[in-house]
Design an enzyme around this catalytic site. Structure first.
Site, PDB file in Angstrom:
ATOM      1  N   HIS A 164       1.303   1.729  -5.614  1.00  0.00           N
ATOM      2  CA  HIS A 164      -0.066   1.187  -5.619  1.00  0.00           C
ATOM      3  C   HIS A 164      -1.060   2.316  -5.932  1.00  0.00           C
ATOM      4  CE1 HIS A 164      -3.792  -0.823  -4.505  1.00  0.00           C
ATOM      5  NE2 HIS A 164      -4.001   0.065  -3.555  1.00  0.00           N
ATOM      6  N   GLN A 186      -4.916 -17.205  -4.519  1.00  0.00           N
ATOM      7  CA  GLN A 186      -5.234 -16.249  -5.605  1.00  0.00           C
ATOM      8  C   GLN A 186      -6.326 -16.813  -6.517  1.00  0.00           C
ATOM      9  OE1 GLN A 186      -4.620 -13.397  -5.384  1.00  0.00           O
ATOM     10  NE2 GLN A 186      -4.206 -12.325  -7.275  1.00  0.00           N
ATOM     11  N   ASP A 229      -5.538   5.403  -0.419  1.00  0.00           N
ATOM     12  CA  ASP A 229      -4.810   4.633   0.612  1.00  0.00           C
ATOM     13  C   ASP A 229      -3.777   5.498   1.342  1.00  0.00           C
ATOM     14  OD1 ASP A 229      -4.807   1.369  -0.988  1.00  0.00           O
ATOM     15  OD2 ASP A 229      -5.897   2.082   0.773  1.00  0.00           O
ATOM     16  N   HIS A 241       0.839  -1.218   0.000  1.00  0.00           N
ATOM     17  CA  HIS A 241       0.000   0.000   0.000  1.00  0.00           C
ATOM     18  C   HIS A 241       0.861   1.249   0.000  1.00  0.00           C
ATOM     19  CE1 HIS A 241      -3.012  -2.986   1.431  1.00  0.00           C
ATOM     20  NE2 HIS A 241      -3.763  -2.278   0.596  1.00  0.00           N
TER      21      HIS A 241
HETATM   22  C1  PDB Z   1      -7.742  -7.000  -0.914  1.00  0.00           C
HETATM   23  C2  PDB Z   1      -8.062  -6.506   0.351  1.00  0.00           C
HETATM   24  C3  PDB Z   1      -7.144  -5.727   1.027  1.00  0.00           C
HETATM   25  C4  PDB Z   1      -5.927  -5.447   0.434  1.00  0.00           C
HETATM   26  F1  PDB Z   1      -5.801 -13.135   0.000  1.00  0.00           F
HETATM   27  C5  PDB Z   1      -5.614  -5.925  -0.810  1.00  0.00           C
HETATM   28  F2  PDB Z   1      -3.842 -13.961  -0.183  1.00  0.00           F
HETATM   29  C6  PDB Z   1      -6.530  -6.698  -1.497  1.00  0.00           C
HETATM   30  F3  PDB Z   1      -5.420 -14.769  -1.415  1.00  0.00           F
HETATM   31  N1  PDB Z   1      -6.171  -7.180  -2.780  1.00  0.00           N
HETATM   32  N2  PDB Z   1      -5.859  -6.352  -3.810  1.00  0.00           N
HETATM   33  C7  PDB Z   1      -5.463  -7.087  -4.841  1.00  0.00           C
HETATM   34  C8  PDB Z   1      -6.002  -8.482  -3.151  1.00  0.00           C
HETATM   35  C9  PDB Z   1      -5.541  -8.441  -4.453  1.00  0.00           C
HETATM   36  N3  PDB Z   1      -6.185  -9.637  -2.438  1.00  0.00           N
HETATM   37  C10 PDB Z   1      -5.861 -10.811  -3.100  1.00  0.00           C
HETATM   38  N4  PDB Z   1      -5.397 -10.832  -4.368  1.00  0.00           N
HETATM   39  C11 PDB Z   1      -5.229  -9.700  -5.097  1.00  0.00           C
HETATM   40  O1  PDB Z   1      -4.787  -9.762  -6.259  1.00  0.00           O
HETATM   41  C12 PDB Z   1      -6.002 -12.099  -2.370  1.00  0.00           C
HETATM   42  C13 PDB Z   1      -4.658 -12.741  -1.977  1.00  0.00           C
HETATM   43  C14 PDB Z   1      -3.583 -11.842  -1.599  1.00  0.00           C
HETATM   44  C15 PDB Z   1      -4.914 -13.714  -0.839  1.00  0.00           C
HETATM   45 CL1  PDB Z   1      -8.902  -7.985  -1.765  1.00  0.00          CL
HETATM   46 ZN    ZN Z   2      -5.766   0.326  -2.402  1.00  0.00          ZN
END
Ligand code: PDB
Ligand code: ZN
Length: 536
Positions: free
Chosen positions: A255, A452, A292, A251
């Site tokens: 980003h 993912q 953010d 973050h």
């Molecule tokens: C989300 C919430 C808060 C921060 F969870 C970031 F480990 C995210 F499987 N965010 N932004 C992009 C992601 C992505 N969360 C996941 N994948 C992304 O590509 C899930 C992954 C990191 C897991 Cl949703």
């Molecule tokens: Zn963000």
């Protein structure tokens, strides 16, 4: 033997070192190295109270807190390789033309008073490199070759220290000067077009260059003329935004750029200027820039469980998103960075209401609430209906915020590694503090591909497909790349499973051999070592 106390500052923070007067020189050096949290290859420079550089030894002159020594760390920059002529040659790049251009530039910008100081030399080099990038996108991959991709995000040590979390004054000043130098440069038409596409690769660009690209977005949407935004106010706004994003793995300011660049791309791809008013587009872009701000790498669950200051201040209601929005308006309250300062009070109130709505919508705990509302109005979506437009703006910033997987794999995958770094750091801290640990953040439970895959199938695709119902062209621009990413992680998961099977098979074969050998061992010596999982 009496001990010696030395008062000094590092990064402007006062410290105190104490060691016996007969302490070996190396130990004194190590003491200062650890105080500066410097790595083994970093260079330490100690300036005495008179400002002269002095070597770090047990013979340092004792001093008082009133006249401090100053300790500086020069990070060993092993990433930046000198540009070898043979390497450049191998890339089919004619160095001599670059030299000629540099000499030509030298003549043009040589300042009158004698030879140019080192700082200006360095800045000239950066400006020249950036000018070259702006004028020719096709060298992007060449330049990318020389910018070590693993250099990517800044890797702070676990449990980010306050000292490394916020940007130092020096870092900010340098970026600011470089940004202002570059902001007058012309941008090529190819780069302007490339900036409107979801394939844009953020990893090729330094922070100062990213600030110029953000400025281009405001300019190309005609916001400066439409909303009477003075260029120097926009520059100060973008600098303050840069300064208030922290040095954490995910973050961070890059980003912020990715989310804003995706939002910018969606505005052009969906031809939103035809259906939305300029003020709504200004709200969307500025919300993405600010969404953010001052994130410290710990999510809302942590804030609430750890009863942090933010959770207390915002009564556990989207504490992070409320904070990001409050920091945005701290920046906008100051005249020199208030890009809305020439607007009427009604316009300002409408923009403020819109930005608050958009930034608060990025709280993923509200994901289903917002998506279901959008689904319910979709069949009769009406661009003249304010509620419908507000919901669409919230969906667009949500899509932009989690859209990394819509980018080419070599751009997207490093972002997943960065996010997992941040998640794992948080769960490590939660374990240390005896707080509940989110399963998708636990390094002992998360496997990158399977996590993912779940995220893409159950969060990303349903959201993107809903938006594509309104703008069918998004199918090819952001949904197809996400389906490719799903295939990529599915293959990765299969490969990992095969790996595990092979290992467990070889493990069981080794065990039976071991058992056989140990039976005969009762007469002879020890058997072969079992295979080491690390080397599989
Ligand atoms: C989300 C919430 C808060 C921060 F969870 C970031 F480990 C995210 F499987 N965010 N932004 C992009 C992601 C992505 N969360 C996941 N994948 C992304 O590509 C899930 C992954 C990191 C897991 Cl949703
Ligand atoms: Zn963000």
């Amino acid at each position: 033997m009496a001990s010696k106390i030395i008062f000094f500052t590092v990064n402007g923070i006062p410290e105190r070192a104490e060691f016996p007067a007969d302490c070996p020189a190396q130990e004194v050096k190590d003491l200062f190295r650890s105080a500066a949290e410097a790595g083994p290859h970093d260079i330490l420079k100690l300036y005495n109270p008179k400002g002269n550089i002095t070597n770090i030894s047990p013979h340092l002159e004792p001093n008082s807190p009133a006249s401090c020594y100053q300790l500086q760390v020069v990070a060993a920059d092993c990433n930046r390789q000198p540009l070898g002529a043979e390497m450049a040659g191998a890339l089919g790049f004619d160095l001599s033309s670059m030299e000629k251009r540099l000499q030509g530039l030298e003549k043009k910008i040589l300042c009158e008073a004698g030879d140019t100081p080192a700082a200006v030399q360095d800045m000239k080099k950066q400006v020249e490199a950036f000018r070259h990038k702006l004028e020719s996108v096709e060298h992007l991959s060449w330049l990318g070759f020389f910018k070590d991709l693993s250099e990517g995000p800044h890797q702070p040590s676990p449990f980010y220290h306050k000292r490394t979390l916020h940007k130092t004054r020096e870092e900010c000043e340098h970026v600011r000067e470089t940004f202002l130098q570059m902001s007058t440069l012309e941008v090529s038409e190819e780069l302007r077009q490339y900036l409107k596409t979801p394939t844009f690769d953020n990893w090729q660009w330094e922070d100062a260059e990213i600030m110029v690209l953000l400025q281009v977005m405001y300019t190309d949407l005609d916001f400066l003329s439409t909303f009477n935004i003075e260029p120097e106010v926009l520059q100060q706004f973008l600098f303050e935004v840069y300064r208030r994003y922290n040095n954490i793995p995910f973050h961070n300011f890059k980003h912020c750029f990715c989310v804003t660049q995706m939002m910018y791309g969606l505005i052009w791809l969906t031809d939103l200027r035809r259906n939305m008013e300029n003020v709504d587009l200004l709200i969307m872009l500025t919300s993405a820039v600010c969404h953010d701000l001052d994130h410290a790498g710990y999510n809302n669950a942590y804030q609430i469980n750890a009863r942090t200051e933010l959770a207390l201040r915002y009564n556990d209601i989207s504490p992070l998103e409320n904070h990001h929005c409050a920091v945005a308006f701290e920046i906008l309250e100051r005249g020199e960075s208030n890009i809305f300062r020439n607007l009427s009070l009604d316009q300002y109130k409408r923009i403020r209401e819109g930005i608050i709505k958009c930034i608060l919508a990025t709280d993923m705990t509200r994901h289903n609430e917002i998506l279901n509302k959008f689904k319910s109005i979709l069949p009769a979506f009406d661009f003249c209906n304010k509620e419908h437009k507000d919901l669409l703006m919230m969906i667009l910033i949500k899509v932009s915020d989690i859209s990394n997987e819509a980018r080419p794999m070599e751009v997207a995958e490093p972002w997943l590694d960065c996010l997992l770094q941040e998640f794992f750091n948080q769960s490590d801290v939660e374990k240390l503090e005896g707080l509940p640990v989110s399963p998708f953040m636990d390094r002992d439970k998360v496997t990158k591909p399977s996590s993912q895959i779940g995220f893409i199938r159950f969060v990303l695709l349903p959201l993107f497909m809903e938006l594509a119902n309104l703008f069918p062209c998004l199918e090819q621009h952001i949904i197809d790349p996400v389906r490719k990413a799903l295939d990529y992680y599915t293959e990765m998961e299969k490969a990992l499973d095969r790996e595990k099977q092979n290992w467990s098979q070889s493990e069981s074969v080794a065990r039976t051999k071991e058992a056989a050998v140990s039976r005969t061992n009762s007469q002879t010596g020890p058997g072969p070592e079992p295979p080491n999982p690390e080397t599989q």
